[in-house]
Design an enzyme around this catalytic site. Sequence first.
Site, PDB file in Angstrom:
ATOM      1  N   ASN A   1       4.846 -16.889  -5.121  1.00  0.00           N
ATOM      2  CA  ASN A   1       4.449 -15.485  -5.085  1.00  0.00           C
ATOM      3  C   ASN A   1       4.436 -14.948  -3.659  1.00  0.00           C
ATOM      4  O   ASN A   1       4.779 -13.790  -3.406  1.00  0.00           O
ATOM      5  CB  ASN A   1       3.077 -15.297  -5.726  1.00  0.00           C
ATOM      6  CG  ASN A   1       2.779 -13.848  -5.996  1.00  0.00           C
ATOM      7  OD1 ASN A   1       3.560 -13.165  -6.650  1.00  0.00           O
ATOM      8  ND2 ASN A   1       1.675 -13.342  -5.471  1.00  0.00           N
TER       9      ASN A   1
ATOM     10  N   LYS B   1      -7.595 -15.441   2.283  1.00  0.00           N
ATOM     11  CA  LYS B   1      -6.256 -15.132   1.777  1.00  0.00           C
ATOM     12  C   LYS B   1      -5.513 -14.214   2.743  1.00  0.00           C
ATOM     13  O   LYS B   1      -4.846 -13.265   2.332  1.00  0.00           O
ATOM     14  CB  LYS B   1      -6.339 -14.519   0.383  1.00  0.00           C
ATOM     15  CG  LYS B   1      -6.971 -15.446  -0.633  1.00  0.00           C
ATOM     16  CD  LYS B   1      -6.531 -15.114  -2.051  1.00  0.00           C
ATOM     17  CE  LYS B   1      -6.958 -13.721  -2.463  1.00  0.00           C
ATOM     18  NZ  LYS B   1      -6.451 -13.363  -3.793  1.00  0.00           N
TER      19      LYS B   1
ATOM     20  N   GLN C   1       6.494 -11.626  -2.332  1.00  0.00           N
ATOM     21  CA  GLN C   1       5.657 -10.492  -1.945  1.00  0.00           C
ATOM     22  C   GLN C   1       5.319 -10.389  -0.463  1.00  0.00           C
ATOM     23  O   GLN C   1       4.943  -9.309  -0.009  1.00  0.00           O
ATOM     24  CB  GLN C   1       4.335 -10.538  -2.714  1.00  0.00           C
ATOM     25  CG  GLN C   1       4.399  -9.934  -4.109  1.00  0.00           C
ATOM     26  CD  GLN C   1       3.026  -9.468  -4.558  1.00  0.00           C
ATOM     27  OE1 GLN C   1       2.180 -10.280  -4.889  1.00  0.00           O
ATOM     28  NE2 GLN C   1       2.801  -8.178  -4.560  1.00  0.00           N
TER      29      GLN C   1
ATOM     30  N   TYR D   1       0.834  -1.206   0.000  1.00  0.00           N
ATOM     31  CA  TYR D   1       0.000   0.000   0.000  1.00  0.00           C
ATOM     32  C   TYR D   1       0.868   1.255   0.000  1.00  0.00           C
ATOM     33  O   TYR D   1       0.560   2.245   0.644  1.00  0.00           O
ATOM     34  CB  TYR D   1      -0.909   0.010   1.236  1.00  0.00           C
ATOM     35  CG  TYR D   1      -1.914  -1.116   1.305  1.00  0.00           C
ATOM     36  CD1 TYR D   1      -2.296  -1.836   0.175  1.00  0.00           C
ATOM     37  CD2 TYR D   1      -2.485  -1.478   2.518  1.00  0.00           C
ATOM     38  CE1 TYR D   1      -3.218  -2.873   0.249  1.00  0.00           C
ATOM     39  CE2 TYR D   1      -3.427  -2.502   2.610  1.00  0.00           C
ATOM     40  CZ  TYR D   1      -3.780  -3.196   1.469  1.00  0.00           C
ATOM     41  OH  TYR D   1      -4.696  -4.206   1.556  1.00  0.00           O
TER      42      TYR D   1
ATOM     43  N   HIS E   1      -2.048 -16.899   4.542  1.00  0.00           N
ATOM     44  CA  HIS E   1      -0.915 -17.198   3.646  1.00  0.00           C
ATOM     45  C   HIS E   1       0.065 -16.037   3.523  1.00  0.00           C
ATOM     46  O   HIS E   1       1.148 -16.201   2.958  1.00  0.00           O
ATOM     47  CB  HIS E   1      -1.409 -17.666   2.265  1.00  0.00           C
ATOM     48  CG  HIS E   1      -1.949 -16.578   1.385  1.00  0.00           C
ATOM     49  ND1 HIS E   1      -2.245 -16.792   0.054  1.00  0.00           N
ATOM     50  CD2 HIS E   1      -2.253 -15.274   1.615  1.00  0.00           C
ATOM     51  CE1 HIS E   1      -2.699 -15.681  -0.497  1.00  0.00           C
ATOM     52  NE2 HIS E   1      -2.717 -14.752   0.438  1.00  0.00           N
TER      53      HIS E   1
ATOM     54  N   TRP F   1     -12.765 -12.338  -6.294  1.00  0.00           N
ATOM     55  CA  TRP F   1     -13.958 -12.818  -5.594  1.00  0.00           C
ATOM     56  C   TRP F   1     -15.193 -12.788  -6.479  1.00  0.00           C
ATOM     57  O   TRP F   1     -16.167 -13.498  -6.203  1.00  0.00           O
ATOM     58  CB  TRP F   1     -14.187 -12.032  -4.311  1.00  0.00           C
ATOM     59  CG  TRP F   1     -13.073 -12.228  -3.327  1.00  0.00           C
ATOM     60  CD1 TRP F   1     -12.393 -11.259  -2.653  1.00  0.00           C
ATOM     61  CD2 TRP F   1     -12.492 -13.477  -2.920  1.00  0.00           C
ATOM     62  NE1 TRP F   1     -11.432 -11.812  -1.861  1.00  0.00           N
ATOM     63  CE2 TRP F   1     -11.468 -13.172  -2.008  1.00  0.00           C
ATOM     64  CE3 TRP F   1     -12.740 -14.802  -3.239  1.00  0.00           C
ATOM     65  CZ2 TRP F   1     -10.692 -14.162  -1.409  1.00  0.00           C
ATOM     66  CZ3 TRP F   1     -11.970 -15.791  -2.655  1.00  0.00           C
ATOM     67  CH2 TRP F   1     -10.970 -15.464  -1.751  1.00  0.00           C
TER      68      TRP F   1
ATOM     69  N   GLY G   1      -9.226  -0.867  11.908  1.00  0.00           N
ATOM     70  CA  GLY G   1      -8.262  -1.356  12.876  1.00  0.00           C
ATOM     71  C   GLY G   1      -7.197  -2.226  12.246  1.00  0.00           C
ATOM     72  O   GLY G   1      -7.268  -2.592  11.066  1.00  0.00           O
ATOM     73  N   ASP G   2      -6.204  -2.550  13.056  1.00  0.00           N
ATOM     74  CA  ASP G   2      -5.136  -3.486  12.697  1.00  0.00           C
ATOM     75  C   ASP G   2      -5.351  -4.718  13.553  1.00  0.00           C
ATOM     76  O   ASP G   2      -5.162  -4.688  14.769  1.00  0.00           O
ATOM     77  CB  ASP G   2      -3.778  -2.841  12.999  1.00  0.00           C
ATOM     78  CG  ASP G   2      -2.599  -3.754  12.739  1.00  0.00           C
ATOM     79  OD1 ASP G   2      -2.783  -4.991  12.729  1.00  0.00           O
ATOM     80  OD2 ASP G   2      -1.478  -3.247  12.575  1.00  0.00           O
ATOM     81  N   PHE G   3      -5.759  -5.829  12.950  1.00  0.00           N
ATOM     82  CA  PHE G   3      -6.174  -6.965  13.773  1.00  0.00           C
ATOM     83  C   PHE G   3      -5.031  -7.630  14.529  1.00  0.00           C
ATOM     84  O   PHE G   3      -5.252  -8.436  15.417  1.00  0.00           O
ATOM     85  CB  PHE G   3      -6.987  -8.003  12.989  1.00  0.00           C
ATOM     86  CG  PHE G   3      -6.441  -8.419  11.650  1.00  0.00           C
ATOM     87  CD1 PHE G   3      -5.180  -8.958  11.520  1.00  0.00           C
ATOM     88  CD2 PHE G   3      -7.224  -8.281  10.506  1.00  0.00           C
ATOM     89  CE1 PHE G   3      -4.694  -9.366  10.287  1.00  0.00           C
ATOM     90  CE2 PHE G   3      -6.748  -8.688   9.264  1.00  0.00           C
ATOM     91  CZ  PHE G   3      -5.486  -9.231   9.163  1.00  0.00           C
TER      92      PHE G   3
END
Length: 327
Positions: A284, A234, A288, A129, A237, A146, A217-219
Amino acid sequence: FPYPQVMFTACELGVFDLLLESGKSLSSDAIAACLGASTMGMKRLLDACVGLKLLAVEVTQEGALYRNTEISNIYLTKSSPKSQYHIMMYYSNTVYLCWQYLADAVREGRNQYERAFGVSSKDPFGAMYRSDEEMLKFMAGQNSVWSICGRDVLAAFDLSPFTQIYDLGGGGGALAQECVSLYPNSTVTIYDLPKVVQVAKEQFVSPEERQITFHEGDFFNDSIPEAELYILSKVLHDWDDDKCKQLLAKVYKACKPGGGVLLVESLLNEDKSGPVETQLYSINMLVQTEGKEQGAAEYSKLLEAAGFGVIQVKRTGKLYDAVLGRK
């Protein structure tokens, strides 16, 4: 050989959109003129697309005329409900740049954002981001996925008993939208970073969709509210096992008795022999993120370590599978 780049380039230049909008077959010269490309380059690109069965060609007295195949109309045009255009562009402009440094990733065992984009690799999602534009591309790309896979994973189990659902890391909301469509008695809260939630509200989820709400929030660092079902699509992973255990323990603590957690992941065979798509996804993850793709037994162990029981696994036969753990 770079077959995907042929498809990515045709998408980026607007070949499939032009042919859909025209409603008729067009010559390579006409397509090149409309899209501002060279006639020589466009002819070669179109012929390669024919070879890949993304376009069909008819040779007439006036010359070759090109049209979309059914696959292109459904998946590669921007206007299609099942369009994969955005994920194609994300792969082309972001993912493939990281893959250029695959040898370095294998040597070092870490993602390659520093080499590919000159940003720190310590926070994968900070790198992902790194700009508003990049975040929007990623979210739109995930929504594309999705649009064709969401219903398969949500219907793998009967989730109708769960009416209060949290989609952790729900991003642009496409999976949440599929969920309330499939289970109209449910409400889904998308829990994601504040800037992600803001974009989801502005770009992807209409205020009229009253069954979908948001939680910023940031879980990993913030509390997780109580709910009957948590969806982690997803998510696991992306992280190493310690982070996965940490997150699942928080989810278990917040989960109502009788509730559960639905993991949506691409499952490896237990002997890691395939599927080949999942093996490539795991590479991947190397270039990443901090994580990897795993098999059903490995995800089950993570769930059991957090306290979840009665674990069920459903392979959908599509890109993503489902694992349900109950509290």
